[in-house]
Motif scaffolding. Structure first.
Motif, PDB file in Angstrom:
ATOM      1  N   PHE A 199       6.338 -29.501 -38.209  1.00 49.24           N
ATOM      2  CA  PHE A 199       6.432 -29.955 -36.818  1.00 49.24           C
ATOM      3  C   PHE A 199       7.741 -30.705 -36.595  1.00 49.24           C
ATOM      4  O   PHE A 199       8.487 -30.424 -35.639  1.00 49.24           O
ATOM      5  CB  PHE A 199       5.238 -30.849 -36.478  1.00 49.24           C
ATOM      6  CG  PHE A 199       5.411 -31.667 -35.227  1.00 49.24           C
ATOM      7  CD1 PHE A 199       5.278 -31.082 -33.976  1.00 49.24           C
ATOM      8  CD2 PHE A 199       5.732 -33.026 -35.306  1.00 49.24           C
ATOM      9  CE1 PHE A 199       5.455 -31.840 -32.820  1.00 49.24           C
ATOM     10  CE2 PHE A 199       5.902 -33.780 -34.155  1.00 49.24           C
ATOM     11  CZ  PHE A 199       5.763 -33.191 -32.910  1.00 49.24           C
ATOM     12  N   PHE A 200       8.065 -31.651 -37.479  1.00 53.37           N
ATOM     13  CA  PHE A 200       9.315 -32.395 -37.356  1.00 53.37           C
ATOM     14  C   PHE A 200      10.527 -31.479 -37.558  1.00 53.37           C
ATOM     15  O   PHE A 200      11.541 -31.616 -36.864  1.00 53.37           O
ATOM     16  CB  PHE A 200       9.352 -33.545 -38.361  1.00 53.37           C
ATOM     17  CG  PHE A 200       8.525 -34.729 -37.977  1.00 53.37           C
ATOM     18  CD1 PHE A 200       9.013 -35.681 -37.093  1.00 53.37           C
ATOM     19  CD2 PHE A 200       7.252 -34.906 -38.490  1.00 53.37           C
ATOM     20  CE1 PHE A 200       8.253 -36.789 -36.731  1.00 53.37           C
ATOM     21  CE2 PHE A 200       6.480 -35.998 -38.136  1.00 53.37           C
ATOM     22  CZ  PHE A 200       6.977 -36.948 -37.258  1.00 53.37           C
ATOM     23  N   GLU A 201      10.423 -30.558 -38.504  1.00 54.65           N
ATOM     24  CA  GLU A 201      11.526 -29.636 -38.792  1.00 54.65           C
ATOM     25  C   GLU A 201      11.844 -28.751 -37.595  1.00 54.65           C
ATOM     26  O   GLU A 201      13.018 -28.498 -37.270  1.00 54.65           O
ATOM     27  CB  GLU A 201      11.175 -28.767 -40.000  1.00 54.65           C
ATOM     28  CG  GLU A 201      12.273 -27.831 -40.458  1.00 54.65           C
ATOM     29  CD  GLU A 201      13.298 -28.515 -41.342  1.00 54.65           C
ATOM     30  OE1 GLU A 201      14.341 -27.885 -41.591  1.00 54.65           O
ATOM     31  OE2 GLU A 201      13.060 -29.656 -41.770  1.00 54.65           O
ATOM     32  N   GLN A 202      10.807 -28.286 -36.919  1.00 58.30           N
ATOM     33  CA  GLN A 202      11.026 -27.434 -35.751  1.00 58.30           C
ATOM     34  C   GLN A 202      11.666 -28.197 -34.603  1.00 58.30           C
ATOM     35  O   GLN A 202      12.487 -27.655 -33.863  1.00 58.30           O
ATOM     36  CB  GLN A 202       9.691 -26.823 -35.312  1.00 58.30           C
ATOM     37  CG  GLN A 202       9.171 -25.767 -36.269  1.00 58.30           C
ATOM     38  CD  GLN A 202       7.708 -25.424 -36.037  1.00 58.30           C
ATOM     39  OE1 GLN A 202       7.088 -25.881 -35.073  1.00 58.30           O
ATOM     40  NE2 GLN A 202       7.139 -24.612 -36.923  1.00 58.30           N
ATOM     41  N   LYS A 203      11.308 -29.469 -34.474  1.00 62.60           N
ATOM     42  CA  LYS A 203      11.894 -30.287 -33.414  1.00 62.60           C
ATOM     43  C   LYS A 203      13.337 -30.663 -33.740  1.00 62.60           C
ATOM     44  O   LYS A 203      14.206 -30.655 -32.862  1.00 62.60           O
ATOM     45  CB  LYS A 203      11.068 -31.560 -33.221  1.00 62.60           C
ATOM     46  CG  LYS A 203       9.674 -31.337 -32.666  1.00 62.60           C
ATOM     47  CD  LYS A 203       9.714 -30.886 -31.218  1.00 62.60           C
ATOM     48  CE  LYS A 203       8.341 -30.758 -30.624  1.00 62.60           C
ATOM     49  NZ  LYS A 203       8.373 -30.306 -29.211  1.00 62.60           N
TER      50      LYS A 203
END
Length: 233
Positions: A199-203
């Motif tokens: 989730f953080f990586e995609q953001k």
């Protein structure tokens, strides 16, 4: 406080002494006041460890190399700050780190091989977007989106009005070895992305999303330049 691989190794890598001081131009592009802060992991002390910064204002921090440490921003400060609190409200932090969750800007100045190493990290969670732009021909990096707006409910930190003001990482929320890359998971071959780090990586694909995210999140520059650190870029 979680320390990922780059920060832990970079402290040990400060081998070279001397060199001109680096200037960090701290810019607040947020539509409200913030309270930036700095913490030394190893090396010299910064010219200030915490101050108030109005919207659209800038303030310089001067740090002589060698230095390894982190910069972050506190928000919603009165007697205490709702995010990034270091025990001093909006004043100087004097050797204390910021309460989680907090977006970190991490640096080693004049480290291994005479290079500067820098990154944006969400390993300790997220509270504000931020960018790093070297005043040299070196790569910039950032986490430029408001992760709070889409933070999973089980990770969200909210104020008394129910508004999300921070987003915890899985490690800070659940403190499990597989999320924190500790114990038997303390290896890049074993500790891998989870649904939360993804989730953080995609953001923010340039920022650290978990402890062993070094390949896509560590940046270097020959030592010497100043850096512009912008909150809400």
């Amino acid at each position: 406080m979680v320390l990922h691989t780059l920060f832990a190794l970079s402290v040990a890598a400060i081998l070279l002494l001397g060199g001109e001081s680096a200037t960090f131009i701290i810019r607040n592009n947020c539509p409200y006041t913030i309270w930036p802060a700095a913490l030394t992991g190893a090396g010299s002390q910064p010219s200030t460890t915490g101050f108030e910064l109005a919207s659209q204002a800038s303030h310089n921090i001067v740090i002589p190399p060698p230095w390894s440490g982190r910069i972050w921003a506190r928000t919603f400060c009165t007697d205490v700050c709702l995010t990034g609190e270091c025990g001093k409200g909006g004043g100087p932090c004097a050797g204390a780190g910021g309460n989680l969750p907090v977006t970190l800007v991490e640096f080693t100045l004049n480290g291994d091989g005479g290079k500067d190493f820098y990154d944006v990290s969400n390993v300790d969670g997220f509270n504000l977007p931020v960018s790093i732009v070297p005043e040299a021909d070196c790569p910039s990096t950032s986490c430029g989106v408001d992760i709070n707006a889409d933070c999973p409910a089980e990770l969200a930190v909210r104020n008394t009005n129910g508004h999300a003001i921070g987003c915890r990482s899985a490690c800070t929320a659940f403190n499990t070895p597989q999320d924190c890359c500790t114990g038997e998971y303390n290896s890049p071959n074993i500790c891998q992305h989870s649904k939360y780090s993804n989730f953080f990586e995609q953001k923010c694909p340039q920022a650290y999303s978990y402890a062993y995210d070094d390949k896509t999140s560590t940046f270097t520059c020959p030592t010497g330049p100043s850096y512009k650190v912008t909150f809400c870029p």
